[in-house]
Scaffold this motif. Structure first.
Motif, PDB file in Angstrom:
ATOM      1  N   LEU A  20       8.786   6.546  -3.391  1.00  0.00           N
ATOM      2  CA  LEU A  20       7.776   6.101  -2.430  1.00  0.00           C
ATOM      3  C   LEU A  20       7.775   6.973  -1.170  1.00  0.00           C
ATOM      4  N   LYS A  21       8.951   7.446  -0.774  1.00  0.00           N
ATOM      5  CA  LYS A  21       9.040   8.319   0.398  1.00  0.00           C
ATOM      6  C   LYS A  21       8.640   9.760   0.072  1.00  0.00           C
ATOM      7  N   LEU A  22       8.746  10.133  -1.198  1.00  0.00           N
ATOM      8  CA  LEU A  22       8.523  11.512  -1.607  1.00  0.00           C
ATOM      9  C   LEU A  22       7.062  11.835  -1.911  1.00  0.00           C
ATOM     10  N   VAL A  23       6.316  10.852  -2.439  1.00  0.00           N
ATOM     11  CA  VAL A  23       4.968  11.142  -2.951  1.00  0.00           C
ATOM     12  C   VAL A  23       3.968  11.425  -1.820  1.00  0.00           C
ATOM     13  N   ASP A  24       2.883  12.100  -2.209  1.00  0.00           N
ATOM     14  CA  ASP A  24       1.804  12.404  -1.270  1.00  0.00           C
ATOM     15  C   ASP A  24       0.821  11.250  -1.153  1.00  0.00           C
ATOM     16  N   CYS A  25       0.722  10.442  -2.208  1.00  0.00           N
ATOM     17  CA  CYS A  25      -0.252   9.348  -2.237  1.00  0.00           C
ATOM     18  C   CYS A  25       0.317   8.182  -3.043  1.00  0.00           C
ATOM     19  N   ILE A  26       0.029   6.967  -2.565  1.00  0.00           N
ATOM     20  CA  ILE A  26       0.416   5.763  -3.294  1.00  0.00           C
ATOM     21  C   ILE A  26      -0.846   5.004  -3.663  1.00  0.00           C
ATOM     22  N   ALA A  27      -1.179   5.003  -4.936  1.00  0.00           N
ATOM     23  CA  ALA A  27      -2.290   4.189  -5.423  1.00  0.00           C
ATOM     24  C   ALA A  27      -1.765   2.769  -5.601  1.00  0.00           C
ATOM     25  N   CYS A  28      -2.555   1.796  -5.187  1.00  0.00           N
ATOM     26  CA  CYS A  28      -2.029   0.431  -5.198  1.00  0.00           C
ATOM     27  C   CYS A  28      -3.139  -0.584  -5.419  1.00  0.00           C
ATOM     28  N   GLU A  29      -2.758  -1.728  -5.930  1.00  0.00           N
ATOM     29  CA  GLU A  29      -3.716  -2.785  -6.243  1.00  0.00           C
ATOM     30  C   GLU A  29      -4.347  -3.349  -4.976  1.00  0.00           C
ATOM     31  N   ASP A  30      -3.537  -3.574  -3.946  1.00  0.00           N
ATOM     32  CA  ASP A  30      -4.006  -4.135  -2.677  1.00  0.00           C
ATOM     33  C   ASP A  30      -3.322  -3.373  -1.548  1.00  0.00           C
ATOM     34  N   THR A  31      -4.087  -2.602  -0.769  1.00  0.00           N
ATOM     35  CA  THR A  31      -3.481  -1.753   0.267  1.00  0.00           C
ATOM     36  C   THR A  31      -2.765  -2.568   1.337  1.00  0.00           C
ATOM     37  N   ARG A  32      -3.309  -3.754   1.667  1.00  0.00           N
ATOM     38  CA  ARG A  32      -2.660  -4.584   2.695  1.00  0.00           C
ATOM     39  C   ARG A  32      -1.317  -5.094   2.214  1.00  0.00           C
ATOM     40  N   HIS A  33      -1.284  -5.541   0.960  1.00  0.00           N
ATOM     41  CA  HIS A  33      -0.021  -6.026   0.397  1.00  0.00           C
ATOM     42  C   HIS A  33       1.003  -4.901   0.335  1.00  0.00           C
ATOM     43  N   THR A  34       0.561  -3.723  -0.101  1.00  0.00           N
ATOM     44  CA  THR A  34       1.477  -2.600  -0.237  1.00  0.00           C
ATOM     45  C   THR A  34       1.960  -2.109   1.121  1.00  0.00           C
ATOM     46  N   GLN A  35       1.108  -2.135   2.138  1.00  0.00           N
ATOM     47  CA  GLN A  35       1.548  -1.762   3.480  1.00  0.00           C
ATOM     48  C   GLN A  35       2.672  -2.673   3.963  1.00  0.00           C
ATOM     49  N   THR A  36       2.549  -3.963   3.709  1.00  0.00           N
ATOM     50  CA  THR A  36       3.599  -4.918   4.080  1.00  0.00           C
ATOM     51  C   THR A  36       4.896  -4.588   3.362  1.00  0.00           C
ATOM     52  N   LEU A  37       4.779  -4.266   2.071  1.00  0.00           N
ATOM     53  CA  LEU A  37       5.954  -3.918   1.273  1.00  0.00           C
ATOM     54  C   LEU A  37       6.615  -2.655   1.807  1.00  0.00           C
ATOM     55  N   LEU A  38       5.831  -1.620   2.062  1.00  0.00           N
ATOM     56  CA  LEU A  38       6.376  -0.353   2.548  1.00  0.00           C
ATOM     57  C   LEU A  38       7.013  -0.509   3.922  1.00  0.00           C
ATOM     58  N   ARG A  39       6.372  -1.329   4.752  1.00  0.00           N
ATOM     59  CA  ARG A  39       6.902  -1.559   6.089  1.00  0.00           C
ATOM     60  C   ARG A  39       8.294  -2.182   6.032  1.00  0.00           C
ATOM     61  N   ALA A  40       8.500  -3.053   5.067  1.00  0.00           N
ATOM     62  CA  ALA A  40       9.802  -3.718   4.922  1.00  0.00           C
ATOM     63  C   ALA A  40      10.901  -2.726   4.555  1.00  0.00           C
ATOM     64  N   TYR A  41      10.522  -1.618   3.914  1.00  0.00           N
ATOM     65  CA  TYR A  41      11.506  -0.616   3.498  1.00  0.00           C
ATOM     66  C   TYR A  41      11.537   0.600   4.414  1.00  0.00           C
ATOM     67  N   GLY A  42      10.743   0.561   5.479  1.00  0.00           N
ATOM     68  CA  GLY A  42      10.726   1.672   6.406  1.00  0.00           C
ATOM     69  C   GLY A  42      10.059   2.916   5.853  1.00  0.00           C
ATOM     70  N   VAL A  43       9.089   2.717   4.961  1.00  0.00           N
ATOM     71  CA  VAL A  43       8.359   3.835   4.359  1.00  0.00           C
ATOM     72  C   VAL A  43       7.034   4.024   5.102  1.00  0.00           C
ATOM     73  N   ASP A  44       6.564   5.264   5.191  1.00  0.00           N
ATOM     74  CA  ASP A  44       5.313   5.579   5.881  1.00  0.00           C
ATOM     75  C   ASP A  44       4.163   4.722   5.342  1.00  0.00           C
ATOM     76  N   THR A  45       3.475   4.012   6.240  1.00  0.00           N
ATOM     77  CA  THR A  45       2.375   3.128   5.836  1.00  0.00           C
ATOM     78  C   THR A  45       1.020   3.666   6.297  1.00  0.00           C
ATOM     79  N   SER A  46       0.930   4.951   6.566  1.00  0.00           N
ATOM     80  CA  SER A  46      -0.329   5.542   7.032  1.00  0.00           C
ATOM     81  C   SER A  46      -1.451   5.256   6.040  1.00  0.00           C
ATOM     82  N   ALA A  47      -2.606   4.903   6.566  1.00  0.00           N
ATOM     83  CA  ALA A  47      -3.739   4.530   5.711  1.00  0.00           C
ATOM     84  C   ALA A  47      -4.146   5.662   4.786  1.00  0.00           C
ATOM     85  N   HIS A  48      -4.025   6.923   5.259  1.00  0.00           N
ATOM     86  CA  HIS A  48      -4.458   8.058   4.441  1.00  0.00           C
ATOM     87  C   HIS A  48      -3.582   8.245   3.203  1.00  0.00           C
TER      88      HIS A  48
END
Length: 277
Positions: free
Chosen positions: A19-47
């Protein structure tokens, strides 16, 4: 890649690295995934996030293919668990492989294997731990009853998935299976998770015992079917089906479930209808 089905601690070290290495994260729900990434300290930039769900999967899959052709690294996550198993993702994988590009699986949390592991199905019930994954049955009563009839004589365990607003309808439909054991798991890995093994006929009453039991996501494991049923089972199955379905449909499904003569069941159905108040 698999993500937790409830407990955030169930993420894998490999998943966090990717998750930290990839250039793009395709996801079912961007809001849900942002919450998940935030919990792990991973970049949550919209782009960095690309919405890919059941309504746009075919179109966005091509956008992912183009990114991969440009040399980008793309990960795909569904809202919970392993993608492409009763979730979006299969069309994406097909498109990537169709373009002769690499698709790798990152294993992890799965409600299917979690539920099977606590179902307690022994070697006395099934050989070699075999099971069949079916997922969601039809939301239409007659089609659902037909599907259950097809599963009635399945000698292996059967794994079903169900949503909270449909779990009571599923329980009523499964009741025709009588004393066949059913393990119901809800809210797996979450604070209020619950697993119980009851007979199929007792499942509706079990759900009604506590209001909270109809909440959450469900995995239902049908234990392996017995080889044969007795005459009492035939009449009970027929009566339950008659309460929900037209006579001819009930007779047809009862014959498929029990193996009894359709003509005999038809006569019994007529008698039961005459006895009904």
């Amino acid at each position: 890649m698999a993500t937790p089905i409830g407990n955030l601690a169930d993420i894998s070290l490999r998943a966090l690295h990717v998750l930290k290495l990839v250039d793009c994260i395709a996801c079912e729900d961007t809001r849900h995934t942002q919450t998940l990434l935030r919990a792990y300290g991973v970049d949550t930039s919209a782009h960095k996030l690309l919405a890919l769900h059941q309504h746009n999967e075919a179109q966005v899959a091509q956008a992912v293919v183009e990114r991969l052709r440009l040399g980008q690294r793309v990960a795909y996550v569904s809202d919970a668990g392993t993608p492409a198993v009763s979730d979006p993702g299969a069309r994406l994988v097909s498109a990537v492989r169709g373009a002769c590009l690499l698709a790798l699986a990152l294993p992890g949390a799965s409600s299917v294997t979690a539920a099977l592991s606590v179902a307690g199905i022994t070697s006395d019930e099934a050989d070699s731990g075999q099971f069949v994954f079916v997922g969601f049955l039809s939301s239409k009563a007659i089609l659902r009853a037909s599907e259950i009839a097809a599963l009635a004589r399945e000698p292996r365990a059967v794994v079903l998935l169900e949503a909270p607003h449909r779990i009571e309808a599923l329980a009523l439909a499964l009741a025709v299976l009588g004393d066949r054991l059913v393990t119901v798991s809800r809210e797996l890995t979450k604070q209020f998770e619950e697993t119980a093994t009851v007979s199929a006929s007792a499942m509706p009453a079990w759900l009604r015992e506590q209001p909270n039991r109809t909440r959450g996501e469900f995995v239902v494991v049908l234990h392996p079917a017995r080889v044969a049923t007795d005459g009492g089972d035939e009449q009970r199955v027929l009566a339950l089906l008659l309460a929900e379905l037209p006579l001819k449909t009930a007779v047809k499904l009862a014959a498929e479930i029990t193996g009894a003569s359709r003509n005999a069941l038809y006569e019994s159905a007529l008698a039961l209808r005459k006895m009904a108040p």
